[in-house]
Design an enzyme around this catalytic site. Structure first.
Site, PDB file in Angstrom:
ATOM      1  CE  LYS A 177      -3.663  -2.621   2.242  1.00  0.00           C
ATOM      2  NZ  LYS A 177      -4.287  -2.834   3.491  1.00  0.00           N
ATOM      3  N   GLY A 211     -12.677  -4.906   4.950  1.00  0.00           N
ATOM      4  CA  GLY A 211     -14.180  -5.276   5.300  1.00  0.00           C
ATOM      5  C   GLY A 211     -15.204  -5.311   4.222  1.00  0.00           C
TER       6      GLY A 211
HETATM    7  N1  HSE Z   1      -5.641  -7.343   5.015  1.00  0.00           N
HETATM    8  C1  HSE Z   1      -5.853  -6.282   4.951  1.00  0.00           C
HETATM    9  C2  HSE Z   1      -5.726  -5.428   6.167  1.00  0.00           C
HETATM   10  C3  HSE Z   1      -7.041  -5.994   4.263  1.00  0.00           C
HETATM   11  O1  HSE Z   1      -5.702  -6.335   7.322  1.00  0.00           O
HETATM   12  O2  HSE Z   1      -5.933  -4.297   6.233  1.00  0.00           O
HETATM   13  C4  HSE Z   1      -7.443  -4.819   3.434  1.00  0.00           C
HETATM   14  O3  HSE Z   1      -6.370  -4.278   2.594  1.00  0.00           O
END
Ligand code: HSE
Length: 444
Positions: free
Chosen positions: A214, A311
């Site tokens: 990210k 979610g």
């Molecule tokens: N696995 C990710 C989290 C989900 O826990 O934020 C969303 O990208």
């Protein structure tokens, strides 16, 4: 079917989804339940015309008529009734191939796949630009928080100095539960897995890999640079213990898995690390599976974006917003913006500032055998590496195999600290590799 016209006379939009999982169910639910409202906003109806998934039999939260289901994603991509391909299968391959095929076929594409874009973003963004179709990836960072749109459009006017925050809900849930309940990492992780809040294989979430994906995307959007994934330093939270939470609180900090990228005048620092941040920082109050992203921008100053980072329904809102956007692009005859908000040809190559060169204060926890001379030996190694000690605490009580010695250092370059800690770890009286947590100056 693709040629049907809506009330406004505009061609309706056909959507095909690859991946009938949790987010897919949320998208299908929104497209169904909000169909009239979406049609009013867009001036055309958004119609679900196909869902591709290998498994048609598993029970899901949302059903799909058999007539819309296929196991053949490539047939869905080739279907002339489908204008927008929504990739929600995750992973690198075959997702990469499907996305590129859809773009080559002139379809608009929406994806939530941060791993795919962190690894293959350049190839995919270039293909989207070449195809002159809309490409949306809002759901890939921060779930329902519109941070991609913010960087791509709303704040395209400003120069961003730093982007940092909490971008992994699973690790934030674990850390905030540990802090609130005084429990250990393994116990809280196991409970989160039983409750379906953490994956059976939690590696991506707890080892900082998901957050690094990210962050690589956020840095490209914020700074206009190409940032390969291996330029993002990633550390996870497995070694944080309940006792670290106690000390953090005592020192006026909270421990968070912090993703941070900073532009030092063309040289980019990008890292994901557990960090101690001041308890008064708004990020310290971000608990549970929530995410928060802070931007430091030259003209605007600091802004904070907070909300549900994962979610079914929060993520589905981001996907459906992208579907609306790319559908508008289609009606207009081409995208209003390139995928990153600037042409890929204008992207600069990042010079990466190595994490070893960065200075910070550190919290160290060292499990030692409780014998004379141990503190002196540790202090000696730190001193010889040029790391100055600010305070030392040793209290009665055991953690794991030894007695914890807690040291706070003055600011020191990370490479010097690592050199000292390698020597400390080799001491016969030191029972485990030391835990080092950076004390982050989030106001700088
Ligand atoms: N696995 C990710 C989290 C989900 O826990 O934020 C969303 O990208």
């Amino acid at each position: 079917m693709a040629a049907e016209r809506g009330r406004s006379g505009t061609r309706n939009v056909g959507v095909g989804i690859i991946g009938w999982g949790t987010i897919g169910c949320g998208v299908i639910r929104l497209l169904r339940e909000d169909a009239d409202r979406l049609a009013e906003r867009l001036g055309a109806r958004v119609e679900l015309r196909g869902v591709a998934d290998l498994d048609h039999d598993r029970r899901r939260e949302v059903r799909v008529p058999r007539s819309l289901l296929t196991r053949d994603a490539r047939a869905l991509i080739a279907d002339p009734a489908i204008d927008v391909v929504v990739e929600l299968m995750g992973g690198l391959e075959p997702a990469r191939r499907f996305v590129l095929e859809a773009l080559a076929a002139g379809k608009a594409v929406v994806t939530a796949n941060k791993a795919l874009l962190a690894h293959h973003g350049r190839e995919i963004f270039a293909a989207a630009e070449r195809a002159n179709v809309g490409f949306g990836f809002e759901a890939s960072v921060g779930g329902g928080i519109p941070i991609i749109r913010t960087l791509r459009e709303a704040l395209g006017s400003d120069t961003h100095r730093a982007v940092f925050g909490i971008v992994n809900g699973t690790s934030n849930f674990i850390l905030s539960t540990m802090a609130a309940e005084g429990r250990g990492f393994a116990e809280v992780l196991a409970e989160a897995q039983r409750a379906g809040l953490a994956e059976a294989d939690p590696t991506y979430d707890v080892d900082g890999i998901d957050a690094a994906h990210k962050l690589a995307l956020l840095a490209q959007l914020a700074f206009g640079v190409a940032l390969p994934l291996d330029a993002v330093h990633a550390e996870g939270i497995r070694r944080i213990d309940a006792i670290d939470m106690e000390y953090a609180r005592e020192f006026g900090f909270a421990i968070k898995l912090l993703a941070l990228a900073r532009d030092h005048g063309g040289e980019i620092e990008a890292r994901v690390q557990p960090a101690m941040i001041p308890a008064t920082d708004p990020l310290a109050s971000v608990n549970g599976a929530f995410n928060a992203i802070c931007l430091q921008s030259a003209a605007l100053g600091r802004t904070l974006y907070y909300g549900q980072g994962a979610g079914m329904m929060p993520t589905a809102t981001a996907v459906v917003a992208d579907v609306l956007d790319v559908a508008r692009d289609r009606m207009r005859g081409g995208p209003r913006l390139p995928p990153l908000g600037y042409p890929l040809a204008h992207q600069r190559r990042a010079r990466v500032r190595p994490t070893g060169a960065l200075s910070a204060e550190y919290y160290l926890r060292i499990a030692v055998r409780d014998v004379p001379g141990v503190l002196g030996a540790i202090a000696g190694h730190l001193g010889r590496a040029g790391v100055s000690i600010a305070s030392v605490v040793q209290r009665a009580g055991r953690v794991g195999k030894g007695v914890p010695v807690v040291i706070r250092t003055h600011a020191a370059p990370e490479k010097d600290l690592r050199r000292a800690l390698a020597r400390v770890a080799a001491l016969e009286t030191v029972l485990e590799p030391p835990v080092a947590i950076r004390i982050e100056n989030t106001s700088g």
